[in-house]
Design a protein around this motif. Structure first.
Motif, PDB file in Angstrom:
ATOM      1  N   UNK A 201       0.867  -1.170   0.000  1.00 51.52           N
ATOM      2  CA  UNK A 201       0.000   0.000   0.000  1.00 51.52           C
ATOM      3  C   UNK A 201       0.913   1.232   0.000  1.00 51.52           C
ATOM      4  N   UNK A 202       0.995   1.907  -1.150  1.00 59.04           N
ATOM      5  CA  UNK A 202       1.999   2.955  -1.347  1.00 59.04           C
ATOM      6  C   UNK A 202       1.829   4.110  -0.366  1.00 59.04           C
ATOM      7  N   UNK A 203       0.618   4.596  -0.211  1.00 62.26           N
ATOM      8  CA  UNK A 203       0.405   5.777   0.631  1.00 62.26           C
ATOM      9  C   UNK A 203       0.709   5.481   2.095  1.00 62.26           C
ATOM     10  N   UNK A 204       0.225   4.345   2.593  1.00 66.02           N
ATOM     11  CA  UNK A 204       0.471   4.003   3.995  1.00 66.02           C
ATOM     12  C   UNK A 204       1.948   3.737   4.246  1.00 66.02           C
ATOM     13  N   UNK A 205       2.619   3.091   3.288  1.00 70.30           N
ATOM     14  CA  UNK A 205       4.030   2.798   3.466  1.00 70.30           C
ATOM     15  C   UNK A 205       4.852   4.081   3.459  1.00 70.30           C
ATOM     16  N   UNK A 206       4.493   5.030   2.587  1.00 72.89           N
ATOM     17  CA  UNK A 206       5.228   6.294   2.548  1.00 72.89           C
ATOM     18  C   UNK A 206       5.016   7.091   3.835  1.00 72.89           C
ATOM     19  N   UNK A 207       3.844   6.930   4.455  1.00 71.06           N
ATOM     20  CA  UNK A 207       3.584   7.601   5.736  1.00 71.06           C
ATOM     21  C   UNK A 207       4.554   7.099   6.801  1.00 71.06           C
ATOM     22  N   UNK A 208       4.824   5.801   6.790  1.00 72.23           N
ATOM     23  CA  UNK A 208       5.791   5.233   7.734  1.00 72.23           C
ATOM     24  C   UNK A 208       7.189   5.766   7.438  1.00 72.23           C
ATOM     25  N   UNK A 209       7.560   5.792   6.172  1.00 70.95           N
ATOM     26  CA  UNK A 209       8.898   6.247   5.809  1.00 70.95           C
ATOM     27  C   UNK A 209       9.125   7.697   6.212  1.00 70.95           C
ATOM     28  N   UNK A 210       8.081   8.504   6.147  1.00 69.63           N
ATOM     29  CA  UNK A 210       8.225   9.916   6.477  1.00 69.63           C
ATOM     30  C   UNK A 210       8.534  10.150   7.952  1.00 69.63           C
ATOM     31  N   UNK A 211       8.330   9.126   8.773  1.00 72.40           N
ATOM     32  CA  UNK A 211       8.669   9.262  10.190  1.00 72.40           C
ATOM     33  C   UNK A 211      10.177   9.254  10.406  1.00 72.40           C
ATOM     34  N   UNK A 212      10.920   8.758   9.410  1.00 68.66           N
ATOM     35  CA  UNK A 212      12.370   8.801   9.487  1.00 68.66           C
ATOM     36  C   UNK A 212      12.845  10.238   9.348  1.00 68.66           C
ATOM     37  N   UNK A 235      -1.753   0.876  -4.796  1.00 70.79           N
ATOM     38  CA  UNK A 235      -0.824  -0.174  -4.390  1.00 70.79           C
ATOM     39  C   UNK A 235       0.101  -0.521  -5.546  1.00 70.79           C
ATOM     40  N   UNK A 236       1.198  -1.160  -5.194  1.00 68.55           N
ATOM     41  CA  UNK A 236       2.099  -1.759  -6.175  1.00 68.55           C
ATOM     42  C   UNK A 236       2.225  -3.233  -5.839  1.00 68.55           C
ATOM     43  N   UNK A 237       2.070  -4.090  -6.817  1.00 70.42           N
ATOM     44  CA  UNK A 237       2.230  -5.524  -6.596  1.00 70.42           C
ATOM     45  C   UNK A 237       3.359  -6.046  -7.474  1.00 70.42           C
ATOM     46  N   UNK A 252      12.055 -14.018 -13.147  1.00 73.05           N
ATOM     47  CA  UNK A 252      11.190 -13.091 -13.889  1.00 73.05           C
ATOM     48  C   UNK A 252      10.343 -12.290 -12.908  1.00 73.05           C
ATOM     49  N   UNK A 253      10.272 -10.981 -13.100  1.00 74.30           N
ATOM     50  CA  UNK A 253       9.564 -10.081 -12.193  1.00 74.30           C
ATOM     51  C   UNK A 253       8.438  -9.387 -12.955  1.00 74.30           C
ATOM     52  N   UNK A 254       7.224  -9.563 -12.481  1.00 81.89           N
ATOM     53  CA  UNK A 254       6.070  -8.916 -13.102  1.00 81.89           C
ATOM     54  C   UNK A 254       5.486  -7.927 -12.097  1.00 81.89           C
ATOM     55  N   UNK A 255       5.365  -6.668 -12.483  1.00 80.93           N
ATOM     56  CA  UNK A 255       4.938  -5.597 -11.587  1.00 80.93           C
ATOM     57  C   UNK A 255       3.641  -4.961 -12.084  1.00 80.93           C
ATOM     58  N   UNK A 256       2.783  -4.613 -11.133  1.00 82.47           N
ATOM     59  CA  UNK A 256       1.521  -3.954 -11.482  1.00 82.47           C
ATOM     60  C   UNK A 256       1.318  -2.744 -10.574  1.00 82.47           C
ATOM     61  N   UNK A 257       0.923  -1.634 -11.149  1.00 85.81           N
ATOM     62  CA  UNK A 257       0.609  -0.426 -10.393  1.00 85.81           C
ATOM     63  C   UNK A 257      -0.902  -0.227 -10.429  1.00 85.81           C
ATOM     64  N   UNK A 258      -1.499  -0.191  -9.259  1.00 89.77           N
ATOM     65  CA  UNK A 258      -2.953  -0.042  -9.155  1.00 89.77           C
ATOM     66  C   UNK A 258      -3.242   1.411  -8.784  1.00 89.77           C
ATOM     67  N   UNK A 259      -3.940   2.117  -9.630  1.00 86.12           N
ATOM     68  CA  UNK A 259      -4.145   3.554  -9.427  1.00 86.12           C
ATOM     69  C   UNK A 259      -5.554   3.954  -9.826  1.00 86.12           C
ATOM     70  N   UNK A 260      -5.955   5.123  -9.348  1.00 85.25           N
ATOM     71  CA  UNK A 260      -7.267   5.659  -9.684  1.00 85.25           C
ATOM     72  C   UNK A 260      -7.229   6.273 -11.083  1.00 85.25           C
ATOM     73  N   UNK A 261      -8.168   5.889 -11.904  1.00 84.93           N
ATOM     74  CA  UNK A 261      -8.204   6.395 -13.270  1.00 84.93           C
ATOM     75  C   UNK A 261      -8.435   7.909 -13.282  1.00 84.93           C
TER      76      UNK A 261
END
Length: 502
Positions: A201-212, A235-237, A252-261
């Motif tokens: 979960x990109x937004x929640x994870x970045x919130x944690x990182x910002x505490x650094x 999210x990013x999967x 092999x690495x397959x990545x997906x970015x889930x975003x609001x249209x």
């Protein structure tokens, strides 16, 4: 006929009951406030390494040597003790990331708790004791818990009292919080039928990182970062599969970015990325190869559109207030860039690092002359030779120049021998992808393998990892990298609270 039907029914019932009960048990321990989840198909990975034969595990000598030569890591400790660990090697393991007492938690199924406790004692030199109803030991940044046929390893967010840490561990194993399984969005998008699956979960994870403290300064001073971290990317999967039965072994690495249209992220992408680029690889002829640099990041940029975005106005103000870049016409310079921009980075023997940046431009003369004029205003004289400008920067030096369609700037402590257009696979990926990352991964002074990944559009990316030695098992090669830590480093303890590794 009825006997056959009864037998089929009984077989189906057994199959349903035995369908990964361990998986469900561990997954239900992951709390709903987890900001990231990782699934690890241990039996598949061990099978592909050739390490597993039934319930027994034999470590390859090359992996043993890397673990023995490195400073101890938790993963290295676990793998080196795997044959006598009591771990159930026929079931999946899970890792989750959290805003709580533990920033990272591994949940590993056990078949023998006594063996697991002996392994923990060997790793930590501490005997496990009953605290808050769980068998608990702590060592450096980590807590170890053995309970209910589960080994839990948690990495602390901050130093914490053992009673508090064991209570938090007891809550996880005892499933005191609602499970992330109740979140349909996460369950639906978490890759599961693969060797390694990741959901963040990109937004929640970045919130944690910002505490650094260090990262919060970066986030605060570089507003453009918020376009990504505080945008509508949900999210990013990623799913990783090891291909070992092919002519060329790969992960092999397959990545997906889930975003609001039609949201911020889509607008950024559409204004940032140049939809068509001619001869993107031409900039690679201006950048040294991986004999000298080890990391390359490429992006196809439409500087004209990007320079008009409202978010960039604040960035231009910051650049103007920064001594190194003050006085430059940042908006005009950015607007002149159209096409591939590649940054190369590598270790330096005399400075912080070596770096090179090369960019396709509709007006490379503007970029060169802007820098020359500002340098002259500051009294920084340059040496000009064969169309290049050279500036004194200690033992590294700075060279700057242009071709008819590109600009480059190099800060190096060596003379280039090989150029990046000769890199394996990287030029092809740069040609067809919008964003590209290429990294030579090293163990000590030796290159172990290469990561090559590209974002083909705003929603999908793919890449692969392959070993330097084509005869090496790619899974063993990846494990060697994960278990390696430079000797005389800080052992397992770290004061970097954005470090989420084990």
């Amino acid at each position: 006929m009825k006997k056959i039907d009864c037998f089929v029914f009984l077989f189906a019932l057994i199959a349903m009951v035995s369908c990964c009960p361990t998986d469900d048990n561990l997954r239900s321990m992951i709390p709903d406030d987890a900001v990231g989840v990782m699934t690890i198909d241990v039996p598949s990975i061990l099978s592909k390494t050739g390490m597993a034969k039934g319930d027994s595990v034999t470590l390859p000598e090359e992996l043993k040597k890397v673990i023995d030569d490195a400073d101890p890591t938790v993963l290295g400790d676990i793998i080196s003790n795997l044959p006598v660990s009591g771990i159930d090697v026929n079931s999946k393991s899970y890792v989750f990331f959290s805003p709580g007492i533990y920033k990272a938690v591994a949940l590993i199924p056990l078949k023998d708790e006594d063996m697991a406790e002996k392994m923990v004692h060997k790793i930590t030199s501490n005997k496990m004791t009953d605290i808050e109803g769980v068998d608990f030991a702590t060592h450096l940044d980590y807590a170890y818990v053995v309970e209910d046929d589960v080994l839990m390893i948690g990495r602390y967010s901050t130093p914490v009292d053992a009673n508090v840490a064991s209570k938090a561990a007891s809550d996880i194993i005892g499933k005191k919080k609602p499970s992330f399984l109740a979140n349909e969005e996460v369950v639906k998008n978490l890759p599961d039928s693969c060797d390694i699956g990741v959901y963040v979960n990109v937004k929640d994870f970045s919130t944690i990182l910002k505490k650094n403290s260090r990262l919060s300064t970066i986030f605060g001073n570089v507003p453009a970062i918020d376009i990504i971290t505080d945008s509508d990317i949900k999210a990013i999967t990623a799913k990783v599969d090891f291909w070992v039965d092919t002519a060329e072994q790969q992960a092999h690495i397959d990545t997906r970015i889930i975003y609001q249209k039609d949201g911020q992220y889509q607008q950024l992408y559409d204004n940032l990325i140049a939809p068509s680029v001619d001869s993107a690889n031409s900039v690679l002829k201006l950048i040294p190869g991986d004999e000298e640099l080890d990391t390359y990041i490429g992006m196809k940029i439409d500087g004209g559109k990007l320079s008009q975005m409202p978010q960039m106005s604040k960035m231009f103000e910051i650049f103007e207030a920064t001594p190194l870049t003050a006085g430059l016409k940042h908006k005009d310079m950015l607007a002149s860039i159209h096409g591939a921009v590649v940054v190369g980075l590598g270790p330096s023997n005399s400075g912080d690092f070596n770096f090179v940046v090369a960019a396709q431009s509709t007006n490379p003369e503007l970029l060169t002359q802007e820098i020359v004029e500002v340098a002259n205003q500051r009294g920084q004289s340059q040496l000009q030779r064969n169309g290049e400008y050279f500036y004194d920067h200690g033992s590294q030096g700075i060279a700057m120049g242009q071709t008819d369609k590109a600009f480059y700037l190099r800060c190096l402590d060596f003379a280039s021998k090989y150029m990046a257009d000769e890199l394996s696979a990287f030029p092809e990926v740069l040609e067809k992808c919008d964003v590209v990352v290429y990294k030579a991964l090293r163990i000590g002074d030796k290159t172990e393998g290469y990561l090559n990944w590209g974002l083909s559009d705003k929603a999908h990316g793919s890449g692969f990892y392959y070993a330097e030695d084509e005869k090496s098992n790619v899974v063993v090669s990846a494990l060697k990298l994960l278990c390696w830590k430079e000797p005389n480093s800080s052992l397992q303890e770290s004061d970097d609270d954005f470090d989420y590794g084990f």
